[in-house]
Scaffold this active site. Structure first.
Site, PDB file in Angstrom:
ATOM      1  N   GLU A  49      -6.881  -6.651  -4.707  1.00  0.00           N
ATOM      2  CA  GLU A  49      -6.203  -7.420  -3.699  1.00  0.00           C
ATOM      3  C   GLU A  49      -4.391  -7.355  -3.639  1.00  0.00           C
ATOM      4  O   GLU A  49      -4.443  -7.868  -2.459  1.00  0.00           O
ATOM      5  CB  GLU A  49      -6.415  -8.583  -3.843  1.00  0.00           C
ATOM      6  CG  GLU A  49      -7.848  -9.153  -4.958  1.00  0.00           C
ATOM      7  CD  GLU A  49      -8.441 -10.709  -4.921  1.00  0.00           C
ATOM      8  OE1 GLU A  49      -9.321 -11.029  -4.434  1.00  0.00           O
ATOM      9  OE2 GLU A  49      -8.390 -10.711  -6.156  1.00  0.00           O
TER      10      GLU A  49
ATOM     11  N   ASP B 261     -17.710 -11.969   1.057  1.00  0.00           N
ATOM     12  CA  ASP B 261     -19.217 -12.362   1.255  1.00  0.00           C
ATOM     13  C   ASP B 261     -19.613 -13.527   1.431  1.00  0.00           C
ATOM     14  O   ASP B 261     -18.801 -14.169   1.628  1.00  0.00           O
ATOM     15  CB  ASP B 261     -19.438 -12.364  -0.970  1.00  0.00           C
ATOM     16  CG  ASP B 261     -18.752 -13.073  -2.021  1.00  0.00           C
ATOM     17  OD1 ASP B 261     -19.351 -14.324  -1.650  1.00  0.00           O
ATOM     18  OD2 ASP B 261     -17.525 -13.080  -2.326  1.00  0.00           O
TER      19      ASP B 261
END
Length: 233
Positions: A12, A196
């Site tokens: 990230e 997601d």
């Protein structure tokens, strides 16, 4: 400004540490903090690890030991709304700990002795991050919920949406950072790329997305944010 940049996982924050000029490192509390200049902004980058306690500890150390004046958390999240799609970015305007419940002593979600269930992000930081993110993908602004659990079942996200109808995304750290920054008086912002749909396929989608897309998005948005901040000073 001295900017603290937190992410839970290395993917990230990929590329940001490498972009630091004149970097220096310090290990403290089992975390490696890397400081330097990030596109002319004095910055400290660190991985918090996963979860609210880990994130709260990291944010506190950034302020108390490294003297950061502003904090940005960048990472991925599950969608909390049918209109928020994989690949979109959610920039938080407020954050809530969805797994916090001290009722009947206090209302559900309210953090005792603060009088708050939702912690608002800094308006100026949020505006700049949203503008930078809009050059990368579709951006949503609103409420993000955090809890110490990976939301990977359809029933879980449906229950959260019923309790928090304006929910846009779910993750595991942001609201803890929000509480720390509120109590220490530090402006902060949280930006999340949707990896997601927080449903039964979430675990598979999450691992694929974080390795292929999330790191590039985070790097691009933070670079634009820093460059535009310097240009506006």
């Amino acid at each position: 400004m001295r900017l603290g940049i937190i992410s839970a996982l290395a993917e990230e924050q990929h590329g940001l540490i490498e972009a630091l000029e004149s970097p220096y490192k310090l290990v403290h509390g089992m975390r490696e903090y890397t400081g330097g200049k990030l596109w002319e902004i004095d910055a400290v980058c660190v991985l918090s690890r996963i979860g609210k306690v880990a994130a709260a500890m990291t944010a506190s150390i950034l302020v108390e030991k490294f003297g950061v004046t502003h904090i940005v958390f960048t990472g991925v999240a599950g969608s909390g709304d049918k209109n928020v799609k994989v690949g979109d970015i959610v920039v938080a305007e407020e954050l809530v700990q969805h797994d916090f419940d001290a009722s009947p002593l206090f209302p559900q979600f309210e953090i005792p002795l603060t009088g708050l269930s939702r912690f608002a992000t800094d308006t100026a930081l949020t505006e700049r991050l949203a503008a930078a993110a809009a050059q990368t993908t579709r951006v949503h602004r609103g409420m993000i919920a955090s809890g110490d659990q990976f939301i990977g079942k359809l029933a879980q996200i449906q229950a959260l949406k019923a309790a928090l109808p304006d929910l846009l995304a779910v993750e595991m750290e942001g609201a803890a950072v929000a509480q720390v920054c509120f109590e220490l008086g530090i402006p902060f912002a949280v930006i999340r790329t949707i990896s997601d749909n927080a449903n039964d396929d979430a675990a598979v989608d999450f691992m694929h997305f974080i390795k292929t897309v999330a790191s590039r998005y985070a790097f691009d948005v933070i670079e634009r944010f820093c460059r535009e901040h310097v240009g506006s000073v």
